[in-house]
Design a protein around this motif. Structure first.
Motif, short mmCIF file in Angstrom:
data_model
loop_
_atom_site.label_atom_id
_atom_site.label_comp_id
_atom_site.label_asym_id
_atom_site.label_seq_id
_atom_site.Cartn_x
_atom_site.Cartn_y
_atom_site.Cartn_z
N TRP A 34 7.19 9.67 2.45
CA TRP A 34 6.34 10.27 1.42
C TRP A 34 5.90 9.23 0.39
CZ3 TRP A 34 4.05 14.92 0.77
CH2 TRP A 34 3.49 15.16 -0.48
N ILE A 35 6.87 8.51 -0.15
CA ILE A 35 6.53 7.57 -1.23
C ILE A 35 5.75 6.38 -0.67
CG2 ILE A 35 8.75 6.29 -1.22
CD1 ILE A 35 6.79 7.35 -4.36
N LYS A 36 6.03 6.02 0.57
CA LYS A 36 5.24 4.94 1.17
C LYS A 36 3.78 5.36 1.35
CE LYS A 36 8.50 2.04 3.72
NZ LYS A 36 8.99 1.67 5.06
N CYS A 37 3.60 6.60 1.74
CA CYS A 37 2.23 7.10 1.92
C CYS A 37 1.50 7.12 0.58
CB CYS A 37 2.28 8.50 2.54
SG CYS A 37 0.66 9.26 2.72
N PHE A 38 2.20 7.55 -0.47
CA PHE A 38 1.59 7.52 -1.81
C PHE A 38 1.19 6.09 -2.17
CE2 PHE A 38 2.54 11.31 -4.78
CZ PHE A 38 2.15 12.20 -3.82
N TYR A 39 2.07 5.16 -1.83
CA TYR A 39 1.80 3.76 -2.16
C TYR A 39 0.57 3.26 -1.41
CZ TYR A 39 2.75 -1.10 -3.46
OH TYR A 39 2.66 -2.37 -3.98
N TYR A 41 -2.02 5.07 -0.72
CA TYR A 41 -3.13 5.57 -1.52
C TYR A 41 -3.37 4.65 -2.72
CZ TYR A 41 -4.02 10.04 0.78
OH TYR A 41 -4.41 11.00 1.67
N HIS A 42 -2.26 4.26 -3.35
CA HIS A 42 -2.33 3.38 -4.51
C HIS A 42 -3.03 2.07 -4.15
CE1 HIS A 42 -0.94 1.25 -8.10
NE2 HIS A 42 -0.37 0.34 -7.34
N LEU A 43 -2.59 1.46 -3.06
CA LEU A 43 -3.18 0.18 -2.65
C LEU A 43 -4.62 0.34 -2.18
CD1 LEU A 43 -0.48 -1.71 -0.55
CD2 LEU A 43 -1.24 -2.17 -2.88
N ALA A 44 -4.88 1.44 -1.51
CA ALA A 44 -6.19 1.61 -0.88
C ALA A 44 -7.31 1.66 -1.90
CB ALA A 44 -6.21 2.87 -0.01
N LEU A 45 -7.08 2.25 -3.07
CA LEU A 45 -8.19 2.45 -4.00
C LEU A 45 -8.05 1.76 -5.35
CD1 LEU A 45 -9.08 6.22 -3.29
CD2 LEU A 45 -10.21 4.20 -2.39
N SER A 46 -6.88 1.21 -5.65
CA SER A 46 -6.73 0.54 -6.96
C SER A 46 -7.45 -0.80 -6.97
CB SER A 46 -5.26 0.25 -7.27
OG SER A 46 -4.54 1.43 -7.45
N GLU B 230 -9.85 4.70 6.40
CA GLU B 230 -9.90 3.28 6.75
C GLU B 230 -9.09 2.46 5.76
OE1 GLU B 230 -14.19 3.12 9.09
OE2 GLU B 230 -14.10 2.71 6.94
N ALA B 231 -9.24 2.78 4.48
CA ALA B 231 -8.51 2.03 3.46
C ALA B 231 -7.01 2.29 3.59
CB ALA B 231 -9.01 2.42 2.07
N LEU B 232 -6.65 3.53 3.89
CA LEU B 232 -5.22 3.86 4.03
C LEU B 232 -4.61 3.13 5.22
CD1 LEU B 232 -5.18 7.70 3.33
CD2 LEU B 232 -4.13 5.91 1.94
N ARG B 236 -1.68 0.46 5.17
CA ARG B 236 -0.50 0.86 5.91
C ARG B 236 0.08 -0.29 6.74
NH1 ARG B 236 0.71 5.75 10.09
NH2 ARG B 236 2.85 5.92 9.37
N GLN B 237 -0.84 -1.20 7.14
CA GLN B 237 -0.38 -2.31 7.99
C GLN B 237 0.69 -3.14 7.30
OE1 GLN B 237 -1.53 -1.97 10.87
NE2 GLN B 237 -3.64 -1.25 10.80
#
Lengths: 343, 249
Positions: A34-39, A41-46, B230-232, B236-237
């Motif tokens: 769960w927390i990894k998935c949240f992270y 999201y954090h990395l993807a758009l910050s 795509e960003a996720l 994730r990698q």
């Protein structure tokens, strides 16, 4: 504090958390996932400068929260969207009890949401009543994808959910935040569906339903519903985070919301600590809809619309008199610190 | 067998929600062939991606690869997903979604799949309309044209009017529209209207702008979701990279 057109804006972060995603709190592999998935999201758009290390992201302090929201993030008040996930986290992820610690310290800064789960059945009515009596619960955050005793989701249109909504009426709770956002499990029975909101909103016209994450990735279905129902609102958390790295998508989402839902029914939210509000609020205050979208939809993100979205709409829903509230906030410890900073 | 034939088949498997190929989206982590046996490893943008969609993609992989002559066994492994085991073993042994999740799956997946075929169709229709518009076709011309007026040459396509033609637009765009239109069972006769809504109704001149606006909302939703996925997947990698670092000396 942030200004638009030289005017100070009252900002209510309509969606924020104070969570404990640390390994000590993981009940099982789901907590970690769960927390990894949240992270992600954090990395993807910050934007790069707003990225946290994973250690801090798992568990941050009350001081971090106060700084990120109020001292640096331009936020005046925050709405705690309590999220329980007791099947993933031993002490829950960010329950109203956890959030209450901060509410006690800064009572004027927060709106505390509680929750119910229709799968508690009638036995849960008392639990729910006690929650509302013992804590200053002003709204609810419902999470229809929560796992519970082998069930992996519920719908707002379930008969038992209606019994709880009736109880909300009795207890004077009017604002119901519902997570309808990125997919977390729900199986085919209700996956990708925001239509249960439609039924509940029609049958409980005196309650307000704030659809968190504007139904993404079901924005289109959400728009059709929100257009028809006067008491359905758009919660911008997740959508707002597109503003820095995907501004065109953000613009298109806003144009759609302004067209279908209207500027009076959109509420800002950062989803802190998935994202910090500072960069979102600053970018939002500056944001202009591209000319082609203005033309096509016949809408605009005017300074007035921005002020409504950033705070006035949420203030109206929660009966907050902004002038009076500002005077109060100026006196609390955070207000004093801000004044000292400005001096 | 040449691996490019396998990849070409995989290209046909779409993420049902995003209406895009799983190869283009980067979901295929590994493809290995050993004689008549193939192993495919899939990784989705999040650990929590809906299992019904995960199943549709994994099962799609099995189906398209077993269509190839000479391929007898397809092992599909879904990596790092909360239902990895059920879906990987279930799909590899050819079991249905309801068999895998008997207490939870109530709706048939076909129904769900159909809902997203329709959304994808909306997107393809809008893309076609926008392309033809920017190639000079007027709204009147678009609503009055029929399917037979589309003309393909190589990778280009035109809309042929009485005295002139509008275009060119990319052939793939037209192809995607026609394929999905046929999948939905909509009329494909040369005299059928060029623009049909998913329910089979033609778009009238009066409702043209309103219908377009509806289509746009569906499409922006789809595109924003794709961008997010795509960003996720990209971020994730990192977990695998850091784990690999720990394993390596």
């Amino acid at each position: 504090m942030i200004t638009i057109d030289g005017q100070e804006v009252f900002v209510i972060d309509g969606h924020m958390h104070f969570w404990d995603g640390s390994p000590q709190n993981w009940r099982n592999q789901w907590g970690e996932a769960w927390i990894k998935c949240f992270y992600d999201y954090h990395l993807a758009l910050s934007p790069k400068e707003a990225v946290w290390p994973f250690e801090k992201f798992m568990k941050y302090s009350a001081d971090d929260l106060v700084r990120d929201l109020f001292l640096e993030g331009h936020v005046d008040m925050g709405i705690f969207n309590s999220t329980y996930l007791r099947e993933f986290f031993t002490n829950g992820f960010n329950t109203h009890e956890q959030n209450y610690a901060l509410v006690q310290q800064y009572p004027d800064r927060f709106i505390l949401c509680g929750s119910f789960d229709p799968r508690w059945g009638e036995a849960g009515f008392d639990t729910f009543r006690r929650m509302v009596e013992q804590y200053p619960i002003r709204g609810l955050k419902l999470y229809t994808a929560e796992w519970y005793n082998g069930s992996r989701g519920w719908k707002l249109s379930d008969p038992m959910a209606y019994r709880y909504l009736e109880l909300c009426r009795e207890l004077g709770i009017k604002n119901i935040h519902v997570h309808k956002g990125p997919t977390v499990y729900p199986l085919s029975k209700d996956a990708f569906d925001v239509h249960d909101i439609d039924y509940a909103a029609t049958d409980f016209p005196d309650l307000n339903f704030i659809v968190e994450h504007v139904g993404l990735p079901r924005l289109d279905d959400f728009c059709w519903i929100a257009k028809q129902e006067k008491n359905v609102y758009a919660g911008l958390a997740v959508a707002s985070a597109f503003i820095a790295t995907r501004p065109r998508y953000f613009a298109e989402i806003m144009a759609n919301l302004l067209y279908w839902v209207g500027e009076d029914k959109i509420l800002f939210g950062s989803d802190y600590a998935i994202w910090t509000p500072k960069w979102i609020v600053e970018a939002f205050a500056r944001f202009e809809l591209p000319e082609d979208l203005k033309q096509e939809y016949g809408v605009d993100l005017t300074p007035q619309a921005k002020r409504k979205i950033l705070g006035e709409n949420a203030a109206r829903l929660y009966g907050i008199d902004i002038a009076a509230q500002k005077a109060k906030l100026a006196q609390d410890p955070i207000g004093q610190q801000l004044a000292a900073q400005a001096a | 067998m040449d691996q490019s034939a396998l990849w070409a088949q995989l290209e046909r498997v779409l993420d049902p929600e995003l209406d895009e190929s799983i190869v283009r989206l980067g979901f295929v982590q590994r493809l290995e062939q050993d004689g008549s046996a193939v192993r495919v490893v899939l990784r989705l943008p999040t650990y929590w991606c809906s299992p019904n969609f995960a199943y549709l993609m994994a099962d799609g992989v099995r189906r398209v690869l077993t269509e190839l002559p000479g391929i007898e066994a397809v092992r599909v492994e879904l990596e790092e997903h909360f239902a990895s085991e059920e879906i990987s073993s279930g799909v590899t042994s050819g079991r249905s979604f309801r068999e895998l999740f008997p207490t939870e799956a109530q709706e048939e997946l076909d129904e769900l799949r159909c809902r997203f075929l329709v959304k994808g169709y909306a997107s393809r229709l809008l893309v076609l309309v926008q392309a033809l518009r920017s190639a000079g076709a007027s709204d009147d011309e678009l609503v009055e044209s029929s399917l037979g007026q589309l003309e393909h040459t190589g990778d280009l396509a035109w809309l042929v009017l009485d005295d002139r033609r509008r275009g060119p637009v990319r052939g793939r765009m037209v192809e995607r529209y026609l394929v999905r239109r046929a999948e939905l069972g909509l009329p494909m006769l040369p005299e059928s209207p060029l623009l049909l809504l998913a329910d089979g109704q033609p778009i009238t001149r009066e409702r043209f702008n309103e219908e377009l606006r509806h289509l746009r909302t569906t499409v922006i939703n789809l595109r924003a979701s794709t961008a997010l996925c795509e960003a996720l997947l990209q971020s994730r990698q990192q977990w695998w990279q850091s784990e690999r670092k720990e394993v390596l000396p």
